[in-house]
Write a protein that holds these residues in place. Structure first.
Motif, PDB file in Angstrom:
ATOM      1  N   VAL A  24       1.040  -1.312  -0.204  1.00 24.00           N
ATOM      2  CA  VAL A  24       0.020   0.288  -0.344  1.00 24.00           C
ATOM      3  C   VAL A  24       0.680   1.274   0.076  1.00 24.00           C
ATOM      4  O   VAL A  24       1.023   2.388  -1.145  1.00 24.00           O
ATOM      5  N   VAL A  25       1.633   1.439   0.730  1.00 20.52           N
ATOM      6  CA  VAL A  25       2.746   2.691   1.024  1.00 20.52           C
ATOM      7  C   VAL A  25       3.882   2.179  -0.105  1.00 20.52           C
ATOM      8  O   VAL A  25       4.347   4.344  -0.767  1.00 20.52           O
ATOM      9  N   GLY A  26       3.770   1.405  -0.717  1.00 21.54           N
ATOM     10  CA  GLY A  26       5.193   1.400  -1.643  1.00 21.54           C
ATOM     11  C   GLY A  26       4.780   1.938  -2.866  1.00 21.54           C
ATOM     12  O   GLY A  26       5.051   2.771  -3.355  1.00 21.54           O
ATOM     13  N   SER A  27       3.429   1.809  -3.379  1.00 16.56           N
ATOM     14  CA  SER A  27       2.757   2.297  -4.247  1.00 16.56           C
ATOM     15  C   SER A  27       2.009   3.308  -4.556  1.00 16.56           C
ATOM     16  O   SER A  27       2.150   3.420  -4.989  1.00 16.56           O
ATOM     17  N   GLY A  28       1.750   3.625  -3.318  1.00 19.75           N
ATOM     18  CA  GLY A  28       1.561   5.500  -2.916  1.00 19.75           C
ATOM     19  C   GLY A  28       2.487   6.111  -3.669  1.00 19.75           C
ATOM     20  O   GLY A  28       2.542   6.876  -4.151  1.00 19.75           O
ATOM     21  N   ILE A  29       4.291   5.883  -2.870  1.00 21.39           N
ATOM     22  CA  ILE A  29       4.812   6.660  -2.999  1.00 21.39           C
ATOM     23  C   ILE A  29       5.583   6.522  -4.794  1.00 21.39           C
ATOM     24  O   ILE A  29       5.667   7.341  -5.173  1.00 21.39           O
ATOM     25  N   ALA A  30       5.377   5.319  -5.176  1.00 21.20           N
ATOM     26  CA  ALA A  30       5.943   4.983  -6.202  1.00 21.20           C
ATOM     27  C   ALA A  30       4.951   5.917  -7.661  1.00 21.20           C
ATOM     28  O   ALA A  30       4.664   6.799  -8.609  1.00 21.20           O
ATOM     29  N   ALA A  31       3.580   5.570  -7.155  1.00 15.02           N
ATOM     30  CA  ALA A  31       2.159   6.652  -7.782  1.00 15.02           C
ATOM     31  C   ALA A  31       2.843   7.962  -7.237  1.00 15.02           C
ATOM     32  O   ALA A  31       2.665   8.744  -9.048  1.00 15.02           O
ATOM     33  N   GLN A  32       3.332   8.723  -6.750  1.00  8.21           N
ATOM     34  CA  GLN A  32       3.528   9.762  -6.408  1.00  8.21           C
ATOM     35  C   GLN A  32       4.585  10.342  -7.090  1.00  8.21           C
ATOM     36  O   GLN A  32       4.942  11.191  -8.316  1.00  8.21           O
ATOM     37  N   GLN A  33       5.472   9.116  -8.013  1.00  8.50           N
ATOM     38  CA  GLN A  33       7.266   9.936  -8.477  1.00  8.50           C
ATOM     39  C   GLN A  33       6.135   9.484 -10.040  1.00  8.50           C
ATOM     40  O   GLN A  33       7.055  10.541 -10.385  1.00  8.50           O
ATOM     41  N   LEU A  34       5.557   8.376 -10.161  1.00 10.97           N
ATOM     42  CA  LEU A  34       5.261   8.435 -11.840  1.00 10.97           C
ATOM     43  C   LEU A  34       4.463   9.519 -12.415  1.00 10.97           C
ATOM     44  O   LEU A  34       4.023   9.782 -13.828  1.00 10.97           O
ATOM     45  N   SER A  35       2.923  10.123 -11.296  1.00  9.58           N
ATOM     46  CA  SER A  35       1.663  10.962 -12.031  1.00  9.58           C
ATOM     47  C   SER A  35       2.342  11.903 -10.789  1.00  9.58           C
ATOM     48  O   SER A  35       0.983  12.384 -10.429  1.00  9.58           O
ATOM     49  N   PRO A  36       2.885  13.016 -10.827  1.00 11.51           N
ATOM     50  CA  PRO A  36       2.885  13.985  -9.695  1.00 11.51           C
ATOM     51  C   PRO A  36       1.780  14.976 -10.433  1.00 11.51           C
ATOM     52  O   PRO A  36       1.325  14.639 -11.326  1.00 11.51           O
ATOM     53  N   ASP A  38      -1.680  14.288 -10.890  1.00 10.72           N
ATOM     54  CA  ASP A  38      -2.313  13.918 -11.034  1.00 10.72           C
ATOM     55  C   ASP A  38      -2.751  13.113  -9.473  1.00 10.72           C
ATOM     56  O   ASP A  38      -2.864  11.241  -9.799  1.00 10.72           O
ATOM     57  N   ILE A  39      -4.179  13.028  -9.144  1.00 12.73           N
ATOM     58  CA  ILE A  39      -4.637  11.917  -7.998  1.00 12.73           C
ATOM     59  C   ILE A  39      -5.216  10.972  -8.194  1.00 12.73           C
ATOM     60  O   ILE A  39      -4.943   9.902  -8.518  1.00 12.73           O
ATOM     61  N   GLY A  40      -6.346  11.545  -8.907  1.00 10.50           N
ATOM     62  CA  GLY A  40      -7.093   9.921  -9.986  1.00 10.50           C
ATOM     63  C   GLY A  40      -6.459   8.391 -10.377  1.00 10.50           C
ATOM     64  O   GLY A  40      -6.553   7.827 -10.056  1.00 10.50           O
ATOM     65  N   LEU A  41      -4.640   9.152 -10.874  1.00  6.97           N
ATOM     66  CA  LEU A  41      -4.011   8.040 -11.529  1.00  6.97           C
ATOM     67  C   LEU A  41      -3.551   7.468 -10.796  1.00  6.97           C
ATOM     68  O   LEU A  41      -3.048   5.845 -10.459  1.00  6.97           O
ATOM     69  N   GLN A  42      -2.786   8.847  -9.939  1.00  6.13           N
ATOM     70  CA  GLN A  42      -2.184   8.090  -8.076  1.00  6.13           C
ATOM     71  C   GLN A  42      -3.356   6.852  -7.819  1.00  6.13           C
ATOM     72  O   GLN A  42      -2.394   5.835  -7.488  1.00  6.13           O
ATOM     73  N   LEU A  43      -4.330   7.279  -7.896  1.00 10.35           N
ATOM     74  CA  LEU A  43      -5.151   6.412  -6.867  1.00 10.35           C
ATOM     75  C   LEU A  43      -5.607   4.897  -7.718  1.00 10.35           C
ATOM     76  O   LEU A  43      -5.250   3.877  -6.820  1.00 10.35           O
ATOM     77  N   LEU A  44      -5.280   5.240  -8.318  1.00  9.54           N
ATOM     78  CA  LEU A  44      -5.382   3.946  -9.758  1.00  9.54           C
ATOM     79  C   LEU A  44      -4.799   2.660  -9.811  1.00  9.54           C
ATOM     80  O   LEU A  44      -4.831   1.706  -8.808  1.00  9.54           O
ATOM     81  N   GLU A  45      -3.169   3.555  -9.698  1.00  7.38           N
ATOM     82  CA  GLU A  45      -1.819   2.924  -9.769  1.00  7.38           C
ATOM     83  C   GLU A  45      -1.546   2.383  -8.009  1.00  7.38           C
ATOM     84  O   GLU A  45      -1.153   0.815  -8.012  1.00  7.38           O
ATOM     85  N   ASN A  46      -2.404   2.942  -6.984  1.00  7.16           N
ATOM     86  CA  ASN A  46      -2.439   3.041  -5.394  1.00  7.16           C
ATOM     87  C   ASN A  46      -3.136   1.330  -5.389  1.00  7.16           C
ATOM     88  O   ASN A  46      -3.057   0.433  -4.952  1.00  7.16           O
ATOM     89  N   SER A  47      -4.252   1.517  -6.020  1.00  7.51           N
ATOM     90  CA  SER A  47      -5.357   0.206  -6.239  1.00  7.51           C
ATOM     91  C   SER A  47      -4.670  -0.463  -6.745  1.00  7.51           C
ATOM     92  O   SER A  47      -5.246  -1.883  -5.893  1.00  7.51           O
ATOM     93  N   THR A  48      -4.719  -0.193  -7.519  1.00  6.14           N
ATOM     94  CA  THR A  48      -3.958  -2.051  -8.462  1.00  6.14           C
ATOM     95  C   THR A  48      -3.062  -2.574  -8.095  1.00  6.14           C
ATOM     96  O   THR A  48      -3.676  -4.128  -8.223  1.00  6.14           O
ATOM     97  N   ALA A  49      -2.022  -2.303  -7.433  1.00  4.78           N
ATOM     98  CA  ALA A  49      -0.880  -2.757  -7.015  1.00  4.78           C
ATOM     99  C   ALA A  49      -1.478  -3.121  -5.541  1.00  4.78           C
ATOM    100  O   ALA A  49      -1.538  -4.731  -5.346  1.00  4.78           O
ATOM    101  N   THR A  50      -2.325  -2.526  -5.133  1.00  3.27           N
ATOM    102  CA  THR A  50      -3.343  -2.999  -3.785  1.00  3.27           C
ATOM    103  C   THR A  50      -3.895  -4.119  -4.036  1.00  3.27           C
ATOM    104  O   THR A  50      -3.832  -5.602  -2.831  1.00  3.27           O
TER     105      THR A  50
END
Length: 242
Positions: A24-36, A38-50
């Motif tokens: 959860v935390v790692g994919s959240g950090i990665a999402a912030q770095q990959l999609s600065p 864009d909160i919607g895309l960050q949440l999609l990346e975070n939720s998919t990994a989870t």
């Protein structure tokens, strides 16, 4: 499963919860770095990994400990089995909760270290609004209903897919993004990132989660009244997540 060494069960709960929070935390950090930005895309990346990570962890550790990874699930298992002599014992419940909480903190620290951040951080992400707390009640009630509903209808083998799918959906339909897990909530307090939660928000979140667990268990009792022994907790391959 009760015949397994208790230490193995506690280790499975510790590792499972740690890896869940790390995902959860790692994919959240990665999402912030990959999609600065864009909160919607960050949440999609975070939720998919989870979703994918949670499903795998349930399959991996379910045969050992039941793959609770969540004090709310363990408490519900203990409570549901009191009148039928099944489920977790009081001592096992205490051990599970300690292992889960320690695992949650360890997983957050591990994720921070992997992404070259300070190992110990305290989140500044305040979340405890009325809407978020209602979201946590709904998210946790639904999680408990899924797990115990499947167990009471002899469909526990579907738990890995069903629980992961529910958590993935709840990321999006609840205002809180579905923590639904006291151990995960405490763990995420130790990462000041996209997935973090400020200490001031933690007590209210946990109270909401426990209320939600009680509601979920009550609803399952009404919809699927138990006619025999409560399903063994090794069948409750649920956990929590986020």
């Amino acid at each position: 499963m009760l015949r397994l060494n208790p230490g193995r069960r506690l280790l499975a709960e510790f590792l499972g919860t740690a890896l869940l929070v790390c995902i959860v935390v790692g994919s959240g950090i990665a999402a912030q770095q990959l999609s600065p930005g864009d909160i919607g895309l960050q949440l999609l990346e975070n939720s998919t990994a989870t979703v994918f990570g949670l499903g795998v962890l349930i399959l991996l550790f379910g045969p050992v400990s039941g793959a609770h990874f969540n004090p709310a699930v363990s408490m519900a298992d203990w409570l549901a089995g009191r009148r039928r002599g099944a489920g977790l014992t009081t001592g096992a419940l205490a051990g599970y909760v300690v292992a889960q909480v320690l695992g949650g903190v360890a997983g957050s620290v591990l994720a921070d270290i992997m992404f070259d951040r300070a190992a110990i951080q305290i989140s500044t992400h305040h979340r405890a609004t009325t809407g978020h707390l209602v979201g946590e009640v709904v998210a946790t009630a639904g999680l408990i209903a899924v797990i115990f509903g499947l167990a009471r209808t002899a469909r526990a083998a579907l738990s890995a897919a069903a629980v992961a799918a529910y958590i993935g959906a709840a990321y999006w339909f609840t205002s809180s993004t579905s923590f639904a897990n006291p151990a995960v909530t405490l763990g995420r307090m130790f990462s000041d990132t996209f997935a973090g939660i400020a200490p001031a928000s933690v007590p209210a979140f946990i109270i909401a989660q426990l209320i939600g667990a009680a509601i979920g268990l009550t609803l399952i009792g009404l919809v699927y009244p138990a006619t025999g022994p409560e399903p063994h907790h090794s069948q409750l391959k649920g956990a929590l997540h986020e």
